[in-house]
Design a protein around this motif. Sequence first.
Motif, PDB file in Angstrom:
ATOM      1  N   ARG A 333       0.820  -1.207   0.000  1.00  0.00           N
ATOM      2  CA  ARG A 333       0.000   0.000   0.000  1.00  0.00           C
ATOM      3  C   ARG A 333       0.859   1.264   0.000  1.00  0.00           C
ATOM      4  N   ARG A 334       1.824   1.293   0.936  1.00  0.00           N
ATOM      5  CA  ARG A 334       2.582   2.527   1.144  1.00  0.00           C
ATOM      6  C   ARG A 334       3.555   2.834   0.011  1.00  0.00           C
ATOM      7  N   PHE A 335       4.261   1.800  -0.457  1.00  0.00           N
ATOM      8  CA  PHE A 335       5.360   2.051  -1.390  1.00  0.00           C
ATOM      9  C   PHE A 335       5.036   1.723  -2.848  1.00  0.00           C
ATOM     10  N   ALA A 336       3.912   1.027  -3.076  1.00  0.00           N
ATOM     11  CA  ALA A 336       3.570   0.688  -4.457  1.00  0.00           C
ATOM     12  C   ALA A 336       2.267   1.345  -4.899  1.00  0.00           C
ATOM     13  N   LEU A 337       1.176   1.029  -4.211  1.00  0.00           N
ATOM     14  CA  LEU A 337      -0.122   1.507  -4.684  1.00  0.00           C
ATOM     15  C   LEU A 337      -0.295   3.016  -4.503  1.00  0.00           C
ATOM     16  N   THR A 338       0.137   3.545  -3.368  1.00  0.00           N
ATOM     17  CA  THR A 338      -0.019   4.986  -3.138  1.00  0.00           C
ATOM     18  C   THR A 338       0.707   5.820  -4.193  1.00  0.00           C
ATOM     19  N   PRO A 339       2.000   5.546  -4.476  1.00  0.00           N
ATOM     20  CA  PRO A 339       2.672   6.317  -5.536  1.00  0.00           C
ATOM     21  C   PRO A 339       2.029   6.115  -6.911  1.00  0.00           C
ATOM     22  N   LEU A 340       1.583   4.883  -7.220  1.00  0.00           N
ATOM     23  CA  LEU A 340       0.966   4.632  -8.518  1.00  0.00           C
ATOM     24  C   LEU A 340      -0.342   5.406  -8.666  1.00  0.00           C
ATOM     25  N   GLU A 341      -1.120   5.462  -7.606  1.00  0.00           N
ATOM     26  CA  GLU A 341      -2.366   6.231  -7.675  1.00  0.00           C
ATOM     27  C   GLU A 341      -2.076   7.726  -7.801  1.00  0.00           C
ATOM     28  N   ARG A 342      -1.063   8.191  -7.085  1.00  0.00           N
ATOM     29  CA  ARG A 342      -0.697   9.602  -7.143  1.00  0.00           C
ATOM     30  C   ARG A 342      -0.288   9.992  -8.565  1.00  0.00           C
TER      31      ARG A 342
END
Length: 366
Positions: A333-342
Motif C-alpha cells: 500500500r505505502r510504497f507501491a499503490l499509493t505512488p501509482l495512484e498519485r
Amino acid sequence: MAGPKTIHWDLEPHTRAKHEILRGYLNGWFPVMSRYNNRIFFFDGFAGPGRYKNGEAGSPIIALTTLLDHAHFSRMKCDFLFMFCEHDSKRFTSLEVEVKKLKEARAPWPSNVKVQLVNKEFEASASDIITEMQRLKKQLVPTFAFVDPFGVSGLPITVIKDLLASPRCELFVNYMVDSVNRFAGAGNIDHHLKDLFGTERYKEAAALQGQPRQQFLHNLYEEQLKSVCEFSFVQSFAMINTYGHIGYYLFYGTRDIKGLELMKDSMWKIDPGGDYRFSDRLVGQTVLFIEDGVDARPLQQALRTEFAGKAVPIQQLEDFTITRTPYKKSHLRRFALTPLERENAIQVRRPGRSQFPPGTVVIFPA
C-alpha cells in the motif's frame, strides 16, 4: 566455531542473526497458532548444549523464553509441546542443566508448557515420531521444526517429508550449501547427498563452477522441498561468512501464506534491503536502514506487468506481493499503490474512506 567434540562454542554473528529470525517468527507464530489449535509443537532437531561459550542462549532457551515472555502468553490457552533433540552426551547433559535452570527461574512452571529432552540423532527422533503417528493413524499437530545441523549428513529429505506431512507443519532448516558445493560430484559422500536431496541430480553440479554451481545447488534444494515435501511456499535466506562466501542458506517451508508473511517480516528485520542475506563482514559497521528507503519500483513494475488490463481485489495483490516478490505485504500500500495512484497509473475503487481497505479493487490500465 563448533566441531564434533566441542561442548560450547562462540556465538558467531551469522548465528545470532539466525536466532533473531527464529525469535521474530516464533513471536508471531505462537499467538496465531494457539488461537486456533488445542496443541502445538516446537521440534528442535539439533538442539545443542543450551548456551554458547559466553552464556548466550541457544535455540531451545530462545524458543521457550520467546513464548514465556510473550505479551499475550497469559491469554494463550493451548498446550505447547517442546522437544529438544541432542545426540552428543556431553551437550545433552549441558542442555538438561540449562533447561532445569530456566524452569527453576520461572517457577511455578506453566502447566501448559511441556518440555521433552531426547538424547538422540534428529533422524532417529523424527523416525520415532513418524512410527508412532502411523501406529495411531493420526497426523502430527501443528508443528514448527527447526533443523540446524553442522553438516549434510543425517538430514534425509524423506524423513522431513514424512514428519511434516500434515498441512499445518512447517520447516526451518539450515542447508549447508558450502559443504554441498565442496563435495557434490566428488563421490565420497554421495549417500549423504542423495539422502539430503532425495535425488541424484546434485551430480549435475559437477559441470558447473562458481556462482552458477552454487545457484544450481540452491535451486535444487528449493525444488525438492516443494516437490518432495510438498511445501507450497519456500523462502531462503543466505548467510555470508567472513570470507565473503555463502556458508549456508536458511530455508523456510510452509503451506500457509500467513506463515510466509510472518517469516518474510522476520527476515526483513535482519536484512532491510530485501536481498534476504546477512554478512558477517558488515558486523560492527554503522549501516542505517529506514523503511522510507525501500525501493519499491520493481514491485510497482511487477504489479503493472502481472495485472495489466485487469481489475484486481486488494487481497489478490497482497497474496501476489507475499508469494511472488521479495517484498512484504506492508510494502504494497505505502510504497507501491499509493505512488501509482498519485501518478494516475492506476484507478482505485474503495468501499470506504480509508486508503486501501478490504474490498478495494485496483484497476490497472492495459
